[in-house]
Motif scaffolding. Structure first.
Motif, short mmCIF file in Angstrom:
data_model
loop_
_atom_site.label_atom_id
_atom_site.label_comp_id
_atom_site.label_asym_id
_atom_site.label_seq_id
_atom_site.Cartn_x
_atom_site.Cartn_y
_atom_site.Cartn_z
N THR A 123 0.83 -1.20 0.00
CA THR A 123 0.00 0.00 0.00
C THR A 123 0.87 1.26 0.00
OG1 THR A 123 -0.13 0.02 2.41
CG2 THR A 123 -1.89 -1.13 1.23
N HIS A 124 0.34 2.31 -0.58
CA HIS A 124 1.01 3.62 -0.56
C HIS A 124 1.40 4.04 0.84
CE1 HIS A 124 -0.26 6.01 -4.40
NE2 HIS A 124 1.01 5.69 -4.44
N SER A 125 0.42 4.01 1.73
CA SER A 125 0.59 4.62 3.04
C SER A 125 1.63 3.92 3.90
CB SER A 125 -0.75 4.64 3.79
OG SER A 125 -1.28 3.33 3.89
N ALA A 126 1.99 2.69 3.54
CA ALA A 126 2.96 1.93 4.32
C ALA A 126 4.39 2.11 3.83
CB ALA A 126 2.60 0.44 4.29
N VAL A 127 4.59 2.96 2.80
CA VAL A 127 5.93 3.12 2.23
C VAL A 127 6.29 4.61 2.20
CG1 VAL A 127 7.44 2.48 0.29
CG2 VAL A 127 5.42 1.11 0.79
N PHE A 181 10.12 4.66 -7.78
CA PHE A 181 10.71 4.27 -6.50
C PHE A 181 11.33 2.89 -6.59
CE2 PHE A 181 7.34 1.32 -5.51
CZ PHE A 181 7.87 0.50 -4.52
N CYS A 182 10.73 2.01 -7.40
CA CYS A 182 11.24 0.65 -7.56
C CYS A 182 11.97 0.47 -8.88
CB CYS A 182 10.11 -0.37 -7.44
SG CYS A 182 8.85 -0.23 -8.73
N LYS A 183 12.20 1.59 -9.57
CA LYS A 183 12.89 1.57 -10.86
C LYS A 183 12.22 0.61 -11.84
CE LYS A 183 17.22 3.13 -8.88
NZ LYS A 183 18.69 2.96 -8.82
N ALA A 184 10.90 0.62 -11.82
CA ALA A 184 10.17 -0.18 -12.80
C ALA A 184 10.50 0.33 -14.20
CB ALA A 184 8.67 -0.08 -12.55
N ASN A 185 10.66 -0.60 -15.13
CA ASN A 185 10.97 -0.18 -16.50
C ASN A 185 9.86 -0.54 -17.48
OD1 ASN A 185 11.29 -2.93 -16.69
ND2 ASN A 185 13.52 -2.86 -16.90
N LEU A 186 8.77 -1.08 -16.96
CA LEU A 186 7.65 -1.47 -17.81
C LEU A 186 6.35 -1.24 -17.06
CD1 LEU A 186 7.27 -2.77 -20.64
CD2 LEU A 186 7.10 -4.98 -19.49
N VAL A 187 5.40 -0.56 -17.71
CA VAL A 187 4.13 -0.23 -17.07
C VAL A 187 2.99 -0.58 -18.01
CG1 VAL A 187 2.76 1.55 -15.93
CG2 VAL A 187 5.25 1.68 -15.86
N GLU A 348 4.88 -4.99 2.00
CA GLU A 348 5.24 -3.63 2.41
C GLU A 348 6.66 -3.58 2.94
OE1 GLU A 348 1.93 -3.07 4.98
OE2 GLU A 348 0.57 -2.57 3.32
N ALA A 349 7.12 -4.64 3.60
CA ALA A 349 8.51 -4.69 4.06
C ALA A 349 9.45 -4.70 2.86
CB ALA A 349 8.73 -5.93 4.93
N ARG A 350 9.13 -5.48 1.83
CA ARG A 350 9.98 -5.50 0.63
C ARG A 350 9.95 -4.15 -0.07
NH1 ARG A 350 7.68 -10.77 0.06
NH2 ARG A 350 6.18 -10.07 -1.51
N ALA A 351 8.75 -3.56 -0.19
CA ALA A 351 8.64 -2.26 -0.85
C ALA A 351 9.39 -1.18 -0.08
CB ALA A 351 7.16 -1.87 -0.99
N ASN A 352 9.35 -1.23 1.25
CA ASN A 352 10.08 -0.25 2.06
C ASN A 352 11.58 -0.37 1.87
OD1 ASN A 352 8.58 1.67 3.85
ND2 ASN A 352 7.43 -0.18 4.32
N ILE A 354 13.13 -1.41 -0.77
CA ILE A 354 13.41 -0.85 -2.10
C ILE A 354 13.33 0.67 -2.06
CG2 ILE A 354 12.52 -0.68 -4.46
CD1 ILE A 354 11.56 -3.64 -4.10
N ALA A 355 12.27 1.20 -1.47
CA ALA A 355 12.05 2.66 -1.45
C ALA A 355 13.14 3.36 -0.65
CB ALA A 355 10.67 2.96 -0.87
N ASP A 356 13.53 2.79 0.49
CA ASP A 356 14.58 3.40 1.31
C ASP A 356 15.90 3.47 0.53
OD1 ASP A 356 12.80 3.69 3.39
OD2 ASP A 356 13.52 1.95 4.51
N ALA A 357 16.22 2.40 -0.18
CA ALA A 357 17.45 2.39 -0.96
C ALA A 357 17.40 3.43 -2.08
CB ALA A 357 17.69 1.00 -1.54
N THR A 358 16.25 3.55 -2.74
CA THR A 358 16.12 4.53 -3.82
C THR A 358 16.20 5.95 -3.29
OG1 THR A 358 14.76 3.01 -5.14
CG2 THR A 358 14.61 5.35 -5.67
N LEU A 359 15.53 6.21 -2.15
CA LEU A 359 15.58 7.55 -1.58
C LEU A 359 17.00 7.91 -1.16
CD1 LEU A 359 13.98 10.06 -0.77
CD2 LEU A 359 13.53 8.98 1.45
N ASP A 360 17.73 6.96 -0.60
CA ASP A 360 19.14 7.22 -0.25
C ASP A 360 19.94 7.56 -1.50
OD1 ASP A 360 18.73 6.81 2.43
OD2 ASP A 360 19.50 4.75 2.45
N GLU A 361 19.70 6.84 -2.57
CA GLU A 361 20.41 7.11 -3.82
C GLU A 361 20.06 8.49 -4.36
OE1 GLU A 361 21.14 4.91 -8.15
OE2 GLU A 361 19.66 4.10 -6.73
N VAL A 362 18.78 8.86 -4.25
CA VAL A 362 18.35 10.18 -4.68
C VAL A 362 19.02 11.26 -3.86
CG1 VAL A 362 16.35 11.75 -4.65
CG2 VAL A 362 16.16 9.49 -5.69
N ARG A 363 19.09 11.08 -2.56
CA ARG A 363 19.74 12.07 -1.68
C ARG A 363 21.21 12.22 -2.02
NH1 ARG A 363 16.70 9.83 3.73
NH2 ARG A 363 14.93 11.29 3.74
#
Length: 370
Positions: A123-127, A181-187, A348-352, A354-363
């Protein structure tokens, strides 16, 4: 909207279509190429997809998106499946009964065949880190660009609210955060969603140009255009949860029969498949054909002079037979909501992570730019 392993910008862009070629015709051509690439090497792709939890999913969702998600999952594509609970607020003042709707959506996903061992459901709210990306991403697009987005214009025109919220206006950028956030390359998208995806590609490209001097941070995701058939609601208009004209996956056999019996047809007795001239009849024929995995013209020919009553009987039997195993699985999962909640917690644990790693990379990229 998924991952591990996934194609990065460098591995996808070698044969990617340019950003200015994402018109509908070019997107259809590219989608055919992507389908071949998926069959040859599904592990190079990560897909991000999802729904807003505003009620139970129906047959339009099943044949429009769910069936395709399971297909991609079964081919070996990594799937990230988002329950977009925050986006419920884009066109309504409050999110009524949101926890129940989230669980309903998770039940529909599992029943349809989404496998939590191969797909990440969250879910959105958990990440939180996903949503934090919205701020730097907003700095990369102009108000004029958001204003020109035809999908947002349409959504605003059909909004239930008397005033448009900032969340509605910035929805395409929030969707960009969902995808990147998850670097998806296909939507997987419908044609009407291409402008949204182009905003995502723009955000990725501008971030890389501005901050990714040493290495691109984000891929520019590509559209996998859906070939999903158009199913009308039982009243002959667009199938929609809010219009009460849809057959929910969770509906029982009797409710399904009642809804199909009341479906709109026309005055001509002989059944034919002609979507342009006879949209309501043709939608029912198509529904039977999809459930039976048949050509709709053959189905129409078989019913022929027997009329609308025979058509509705055929559709009812086809739908109930096709949905029987899905409904059985849904009922079983509904008796074990603890498992469903565990699926969400683990996703949500897996998504978090991934998101934490991406946000760190962005920072790091943004601080390095300074």
């Amino acid at each position: 909207m998924n991952r591990t392993p996934y194609a990065t910008a460098s591995t996808v862009r070698a044969d990617a279509a340019p950003a200015d070629a994402l018109g509908a015709s070019a997107a259809r051509t590219r989608s055919a190429e992507l389908e071949k690439l998926i069959r040859d090497d599904p592990g190079r792709f990560r897909v991000l997809t999802g729904d807003r939890p505003t009620g139970r999913l129906h047959l339009g969702h099943y044949f429009g998106t769910l069936h395709n998600r399971v297909r991609l999952q079964d081919l070996g594509v990594e799937m990230m499946v988002l329950i977009a609970d925050y986006q419920v607020l884009t066109d309504r003042d409050v999110a009524d009964q949101l926890p129940r709707h989230v669980e309903d959506l998770a039940l529909d996903y599992l029943a349809a065949g989404i496998d939590p061992a191969r797909a990440t459901v969250f879910t959105h709210s958990a990440v939180p880190a996903l949503n934090q990306l919205l701020l730097p991403f907003l700095s990369l697009v102009s108000v004029a660009e958001l204003n020109r987005n035809p999908t947002v214009k349409d959504e605003i025109a059909h909004s239930r609210q008397s005033a448009v919220s900032g969340l509605m206006f910035t929805y395409p950028v929030h969707q960009a955060a969902d995808i990147l956030f998850c670097k998806a390359n296909l939507v997987p998208v419908g044609q009407d969603q291409l402008p949204h995806l182009e905003i995502t590609r723009t955000v990725a490209r501008r971030f890389n140009d501005r901050y990714g001097k040493e290495a691109a941070v984000f891929p520019e995701p590509e559209a996998l255009l859906s070939s999903a058939p158009l199913l009308l609601g039982t009243d002959g208009t667009k199938m929609s949860k809010s219009r009460g004209n849809a057959i929910a996956l969770a509906a029982d056999a009797d409710e399904t029969a009642r809804l199909i019996k009341g479906a709109k047809t026309d005055s001509e007795r002989h059944i034919t498949y002609d979507p342009a001239a006879r949209p309501e009849v043709s939608s029912l024929v198509l529904l039977a054909a999809l459930c039976e995995d048949r050509d709709p013209r053959q189905v129409a020919d078989e019913i022929g002079p027997a009329g609308a009553g025979a058509l509705k009987k055929r559709v009812t039997e086809a739908v109930n037979e096709h949905l029987a195993p899905i409904r059985a699985r849904r009922a079983a999962y509904a008796r074990d909501l603890g498992y469903v909640r565990q699926v969400l917690r683990e996703g949500e644990a897996r998504a978090n992570a991934i998101a934490d790693a991406t946000l760190d990379e962005v920072r790091r990229a943004m601080n390095g730019h300074r």
